[in-house]
Enzyme design. Sequence first.
Site, PDB file in Angstrom:
ATOM      1  CB  SER A   1      -0.899   0.014   1.231  1.00 41.84           C
ATOM      2  OG  SER A   1      -0.094   0.263   2.364  1.00 41.84           O
ATOM      3  CE  LYS A   2      -1.592   6.531  -3.328  1.00 43.10           C
ATOM      4  NZ  LYS A   2      -2.970   6.066  -3.385  1.00 43.10           N
ATOM      5  NE  ARG A   3       0.132   1.054   5.842  1.00 42.01           N
ATOM      6  CZ  ARG A   3       0.094  -0.218   6.234  1.00 42.01           C
ATOM      7  NH1 ARG A   3       0.765  -0.603   7.282  1.00 42.01           N
ATOM      8  NH2 ARG A   3      -0.651  -1.088   5.574  1.00 42.01           N
TER       9      ARG A   3
ATOM     10  N   GLY B   1       5.917   4.158   0.523  1.00 45.75           N
ATOM     11  CA  GLY B   1       6.350   4.961  -0.609  1.00 45.75           C
ATOM     12  C   GLY B   1       5.336   4.906  -1.723  1.00 45.75           C
TER      13      GLY B   1
END
Length: 479
Positions: A247-249, A251
């Site tokens: 997920s975007k967590r 990067g």
Amino acid sequence: MRVQRNPVVRFAPSPTGVLHLGGARTALFNYLFARHHNGRFLLRIEDTDRVRSAESVTESILESLRWMGLKWDGDMIIQSRRRDRHKAFCFRLWEMKRAYPCFCTLETLRRKREIAEKNSGDTRYDGTCRGLEEEEVRKRIQNGESHVLRFRVPEGETVFQDRVRERVQVSHDTLDDFVILRSDGMPVYQAAVVVDDHDMGITHVIRGDDHLSNTPKQILLYQAAGWPVPCFAHVPMILGPDKKRLSKRYGATSVEAYREAGYLPQALVNYLALLGWSPGDNREIMTLDELVFSFSLEGITKNPAVFDETKLVWLNGRIISGMDSVELVEKAAPWLIDSGLTDEDFIRNNPQYMIRFVELLKDRIRKLKDFAEKGGYFFRDPDQYDDKACKKHWKVPESGIRLKTLLPLLKQTEWTVEALEKTVRKAADEQQENAGQWIHPLRIALTGFGVSPGIFELAAVLGRDSVLRRIQNALKRLP
Ligand code: GLU
């Protein structure tokens, strides 16, 4: 396993969001498989979800594929334009009694599901309309009663040989009579995919294993229509370092974002290929052609791959440092121009300077944007000096004396790397000092930093005027 000649595969993104790493890897695996076997790599935009699909998103997906060098064959297929064909397929299944109209309202289904959740937990469709008499069906349709078409799932089980997961066996008891045509006349994903894959002559469906549960249903549709069933290869997901879905967590996750962050398409392609696939040896840096040559479905790992940004950064750095200098100048140019360090004219008119610039920096660079972030002193005099470096090498009063001593010497010396080095070392020797005590202050004066490429190479590139001016500027700041 032998692969039939000239396989046909496809990448079938839904344009509900930009291309993420998972989708990019699916596209890449399809591409590599097709090219390796001399087959075709087709593209289909699955835009049947009109509400969530946007044309600009499709364009950005295409742009990401082009940037990665994944050229598709022929014209792309737009799924929404094939709606009539999908509908005809659903009606044909109805005619063949492999599908039937279901009049249960959404409200009724919801209520039944709620009750089932409380009792048996089995929330599948209960088959209310499965056995309706033809006469009743006709009347209800004539009366304009809203209905969907459901596929009549036969008893038994579906077994298939997945090319990654091997044998997959699904009992039909776990499926229910799924909807193939909605009450508004829109075919659902399962039907559209099967019809399109069949019509496009797809021989191998290579996709993320989040689609695994769709496969038995799709196989049933192929069989009902009397069509050959393609081979399936379900590729394990990409996980983040926390072992959850990426997920975007961690990067950026979109191809666009990596492009914007200064990654090379070769590096991203190389990295994604190795994320869940291995050439069977320990090669790590591979070009697209080499990947094509080595690719096989057998090399896909059965376990989910864990995304490792550090490795991607490392790969990017390695590819940059191995790249042809002229090509690298071209790649670095937009970053230098965007950051206002220089302009197109300068780059065009000073090819030798630009080549020396990338050559001196390329081993120290990880991303293209580092050329602008770390190499600004090639284009402008430093106006700031790194604090830590100054404390270490500028605080002693001798630093100023040393730089002052260098000024007249550098005015006269021949302007070559060798002569510059000789001049500075000789000056240090004469004072019985270590050359480093002269080189460090000089480095800060020329670059503003405590680390840089070789200082004599750098001075040679910067030129006499610029070096003398920078030393004079530094002297104003020195204690
Ligand atoms: N459109 C689907 C997706 O984006 C892919 C369908 C398929 O590969 O069968 O997940």
